[in-house]
Design an enzyme around this catalytic site. Structure first.
Site: not given
Lengths: 85, 403
Positions: B163, B295, B306, B327, B332, B391
């Site tokens: 990502c 994110h 975050e 997003k 995403h 990830f």
């Protein structure tokens, strides 16, 4: 193998324990099953019983699938088997 | 040699539009590009929503021979690159061609091509596939096709960090221009994994929402996948100025870090180190940051981690800056997400409009920041950051500054 024995075998494998060390009153935390092992356990249960388990890892406690103890998981699987038969 | 780096072209195709203008208008309007998936075998998926590129006809843009070689992720890349390079006004010949390259991010590469052709050999039992499957599915196909279409003969490769792929790619492109290794870099990223196998794999993780992406909202219940591309032209500032190019903003700094802790759970410390690192690299004071494109995946774990990282880095200023997750609108885009999200940062700096976090229903005490809920906001912003936390704990943060 009964539902109970199958589920205990799945959880014991994830927890790296002998099935005899998994008690009905144990929580997943007691067994040392973390979030990733839990997702794997749910997958193994779905495959073993050919059911779909309603479970969202974002909020496991809010899912319609009681994972508070080994016993509650067995009861929930029995209910899903009846529902989805 | 340290040079200033500016953005002189931007292009995109994503669930919110087929151009930068359409996308920014949709962000200003708080439109949602997420809806029911229209793909083969969707009835066998438990997740049936996504941010698909709509009204898309590959034959309107590419001929038969091109389609035989261009996976959907490559097609998106080329369309976005056409818009970006056209805006930049650059053509590449002689020394400039040798000093211009392409670095793009993607995670799945030609996943649609893999999915379709595994079907052919496994499900349909055929023993033969089309001769160009390998050059079509390889993760670096989009980079190569861009380099060929525009004669970019300098440093070129693909970055895959799940990502964070696009942010890592753009960070690399930035450092190449800044250091003098290249004069111009075409950069950004692309993703197209909205196919049966692509979604089936994500379903397995149990982190996907069945209804909407609601970042930072107490009611959030997971992420939603999207597809598309964002492409930018990063150029040496002196080169851009000398030719009278239109400058969208400056790329001020970049930092990356690795959590070195878990393959799926994010770490506050890793994220905070990347954010603080980008500020340090850009020689910015934290109080100068007006906007962060988060994110913000809409998962329980990402959003609270975050917000905690932002609070740690910015201290009291965390309550003054704005942080939103687009997003919520486009989903995403995995390896392409940072590229499309950079558009929200450019919009903040250039147009003074902050894209909202739509779908926001209820405050979460663990995400107690100004997340620009539901409605876009006018604000003057001089510095913006774009976060990406992948990830496997691979983090990449870009800092942009108004020029």
């Amino acid at each position: 193998m009964s539902t109970q024995d199958k589920i205990i075998a799945i959880l014991a494998e994830q927890a790296l324990l002998a099935p005899s060390d998994v008690g009905l009153d144990n929580s997943l935390e007691d067994l040392g099953i973390d979030s990733m092992s839990l997702v794997e356990s749910i997958f193994a249960i779905e495959e073993a019983f050919d059911i779909t388990v309603p479970f969202n890892a974002n909020d496991p406690k809010q899912s319609d699938f009681d994972i508070s103890t080994v016993g509650s998981i067995i009861a929930a699987v029995d209910a899903l088997k009846a529902e989805q038969a | 040699m340290t040079r200033r780096v500016v953005i002189t072209g931007a292009g995109t195709i994503n669930p919110l539009g087929h151009s930068v203008d359409q996308t920014m208008q949709a962000m200003k309007d708080g439109q949602c590009g997420i809806g029911p998936l229209d793909i083969r075998d969707v009835d066998r998926l438990s997740i049936q929503i996504g941010g698909q590129v709509k009204n898309y006809d590959e034959q309107a843009h590419f001929n038969r021979q091109q389609i035989a070689l261009y996976d959907r992720f490559t097609q998106f890349t080329l369309l976005a690159a056409r818009e970006a390079l056209s805006q930049s006004g650059l053509t590449f010949n002689g020394a400039l061609a040798d000093n211009a390259g392409v670095i793009l991010g993607t995670s799945g590469g030609g996943l649609n091509t893999q999915d379709e052709n595994y079907r052919v050999v496994y499900e349909e039992g055929k023993n033969r596939v089309h001769p160009f499957i390998v050059p079509k599915l390889m993760n670096s196909a989009a980079v190569s096709q861009v380099s060929m279409e525009w004669n970019l003969r300098g440093p070129s490769f693909t970055v895959a960090t799940a990502c964070a792929s696009s942010n890592h790619a753009m960070g690399q492109a930035f450092n190449m221009v800044r250091s003098g290794m290249a004069t111009v870099m075409v950069t950004g990223g692309s993703e197209s994994m909205l196919c049966f196998g692509g979604i089936k794999a994500w379903e397995g993780l149990r982190v996907m929402s069945k209804d909407a992406c609601r970042p930072f909202s107490a009611t959030r219940n997971g992420m939603v996948q999207g597809e598309g591309a964002g492409i930018f032209v990063f150029e040496d500032y002196e080169h851009a100025k000398a030719r009278g190019a239109q400058i969208l903003c400056e790329v001020a700094g970049f930092a990356m870090s690795s959590d070195a802790s878990d393959i799926v759970m994010p770490s506050k410390q890793g994220a905070a180190r990347a954010i603080a690192g980008a500020l340090r690299d850009a020689k910015l004071d934290r109080d100068e940051v007006g906007y962060i494109n988060a994110h913000g995946t809409g998962t329980a774990a990402n959003d609270k981690t975050e917000c905690a990282a932002v609070a740690d880095v910015f201290g009291a200023h965390a309550d003054k800056l704005m942080i939103s997750s687009t997003k919520s609108m486009h989903g995403h885009l995995i390896g392409g997400t940072g590229a499309v999200e950079l558009l929200a940062c450019i919009m903040a700096l250039r147009d003074g409009v902050i894209a909202p976090t739509i779908g926001y229903e209820e405050p979460d005490p663990e995400c107690a920041l100004d997340v620009v809920p539901n409605v876009a906001r006018d604000a003057v912003v001089d510095v913006a950051l774009s976060n990406a936390f992948a990830f496997g704990g691979l983090n990449a943060v870009i800092a942009l500054r108004k020029v």
